[in-house]
Write an enzyme that holds these catalytic residues in place. Structure first.
Site, short mmCIF file in Angstrom:
data_model
loop_
_atom_site.label_atom_id
_atom_site.label_comp_id
_atom_site.label_asym_id
_atom_site.label_seq_id
_atom_site.Cartn_x
_atom_site.Cartn_y
_atom_site.Cartn_z
N ARG A 82 3.01 -10.58 2.62
CA ARG A 82 4.14 -9.70 2.32
C ARG A 82 4.89 -10.17 1.08
NH1 ARG A 82 9.04 -10.60 4.16
NH2 ARG A 82 8.34 -11.58 6.08
N TYR A 86 11.94 13.13 -11.76
CA TYR A 86 10.94 13.43 -10.74
C TYR A 86 11.64 13.82 -9.44
CZ TYR A 86 7.48 12.49 -7.12
OH TYR A 86 6.67 12.59 -6.01
N ASP A 101 11.83 5.06 -16.04
CA ASP A 101 10.53 5.39 -15.47
C ASP A 101 9.61 5.72 -16.64
OD1 ASP A 101 8.28 6.62 -14.36
OD2 ASP A 101 9.43 7.59 -12.76
N LYS A 124 -0.68 6.55 -10.89
CA LYS A 124 -0.99 7.57 -11.88
C LYS A 124 -1.88 7.02 -13.00
CE LYS A 124 1.71 10.22 -9.41
NZ LYS A 124 2.43 9.29 -8.52
#
Length: 399
Positions: free
Chosen positions: A59, A112, A184, A209
């Site tokens: 983690r 977005y 972003d 992406k």
């Protein structure tokens, strides 16, 4: 040679990997172990407390994931990087790290859809003031920033209308009031745009992406200064939005061809945008590489190329969209972007599916808008495919 001495394509292939190659392998392995063992208790403690490099639990960190982080760090010219399970995890964890009740954040209206939901729905619940300025209106953004804010959050080019904001100008405005400037850069990619060089503090990518490029792995990544990234890493390691090692491997593999893919996608997007401008059933084409784009000059100044994303609005609205898109043979109708295959879809089912028609309209997103993520196919075939699809709809669309 250092990383500063080599070109971006070489960095995409080689950066961040050498340290993690084992047993003479030429590829970074997928390390699926959840935990890491130590015979020396003092060494274990030093690794656990960050005094020594190493791994203790999945983690927190993982060798495959760290190789991915190191590659993005080099491509963006950053001091540090940390990764996440998804792009939205990168955004939400970063904002949660720095924002407290009573703080103020400034952004633009048409980010977005998921990001916009954080601004309009979740942050206000926490008594965090959100000011959304008109995208592309630099004076409006500066006026909101001048009132004071903890964070200035940018997205350029925007999803899906590819609007452009002057990064250097906005970073300066943010820093004048002591704000952390975050961007972003998913649409920009490290190949076309490097916001840290323009004054931004933190850069976010949805690694799902363009970085991955093959639509088979989810992930997000944040890069910036050691001081700021470490704070976000601490929040993420406790809250658990950890990147999966297999996703990191797939994204690492995809990034080796990032510069080649992006180059073709940019070329294809430009040619497709110019073709769409000739169609009578198309009302408008949105692509920063077009001279008709309102902020083309800004994009030209801060981007090396204009990206693989474009959008266009059709006459007849949703009815035309319903008829046109199923006729395409070489485009996935899907809610993804940045892949080697061309992908199309309206904002109402992709980038802004979470928003109401009224909310999309307020952001300047018409219901007849189609987002196109250009792939690496031969552009002649893609244009021919669009041409035959348009012939099916032109009979009932009033031109």
């Amino acid at each position: 040679m250092t990383h500063k001495d080599i070109q971006i394509g070489t960095k995409a292939v080689w950066a961040g990997e050498k340290e993690y190659l084992v047993h003479g392998a030429t590829q970074v392995p997928v390390v699926l172990s959840v935990a890491y063992t130590y015979d020396d208790m003092d060494e274990w403690y030093d690794v656990a407390t960050g005094k020594k490099k190493g791994h203790i639990y999945g983690r927190n960190t993982n060798p495959t994931v760290q190789a991915f982080e190191d590659k993005v760090k080099v491509l963006e010219g950053a001091e540090a990087a940390t990764s996440f399970s998804t792009g939205m995890a990168a955004i939400s964890n970063t904002l949660a790290t720095f924002l407290l009740p009573g703080d103020r954040i400034v952004s633009v209206k048409d980010t977005y859809g998921g990001t916009n939901k954080i601004f309009t729905e979740f942050l206000p619940r926490q008594n965090i003031e959100v000011a959304l300025a008109e995208t592309g209106n630099h004076e409006s953004i500066e006026a909101e920033v001048a009132k004071g804010c903890k964070i200035l959050y940018l997205e350029t080019p925007t999803n899906p209308t590819v609007k452009i904001t002057d990064i250097e100008r906005m970073a300066k405005a943010g820093h004048e009031v002591g704000a952390i400037v975050i961007i972003d850069n998913t649409f920009g990619t490290p190949i076309n745009q490097n916001p840290l060089e323009l004054g931004v503090d933190l850069v976010i990518h949805s690694a799902t992406k363009f970085l991955c490029g093959h639509a088979d792995a989810l992930g997000g990544v944040l890069v910036g200064s050691q001081e700021l990234v470490e704070q976000v890493y601490h929040y993420r390691e406790i809250n658990g939005a950890t990147m999966d090692p297999m996703a990191a491997y797939l994204t690492l593999r995809g990034m080796k061809t990032l510069h080649l893919r992006v180059r073709e996608q940019c070329k294809n997007a430009m040619e497709l945008a110019r073709y769409l401008q000739t169609k009578e059933s198309v009302e408008d084409v949105f692509y920063p590489g077009l001279e008709t784009h309102p902020n083309h000059d800004i994009a030209k100044k801060q981007m090396k190329d204009f990206g693989g994303m474009l959008s266009f609005a059709v006459k007849g609205g949703v009815d035309t969209v319903r008829d046109l898109l199923p006729k395409l043979q070489y485009a996935h109708r899907a809610a993804n972007l940045g892949s080697v295959e061309t992908t199309v879809g309206p904002a109402r089912t992709t980038s802004h599916v979470e928003c109401t028609p009224e909310e999309r309209a307020a952001m300047g997103i018409p219901e007849g808008l189609i987002r196109v993520s250009c792939g690496i196919e031969n552009i002649e075939d893609i244009i021919a495919d669009f041409e035959q699809a348009f012939k099916h709809v032109e009979s009932f669309v009033k031109v």
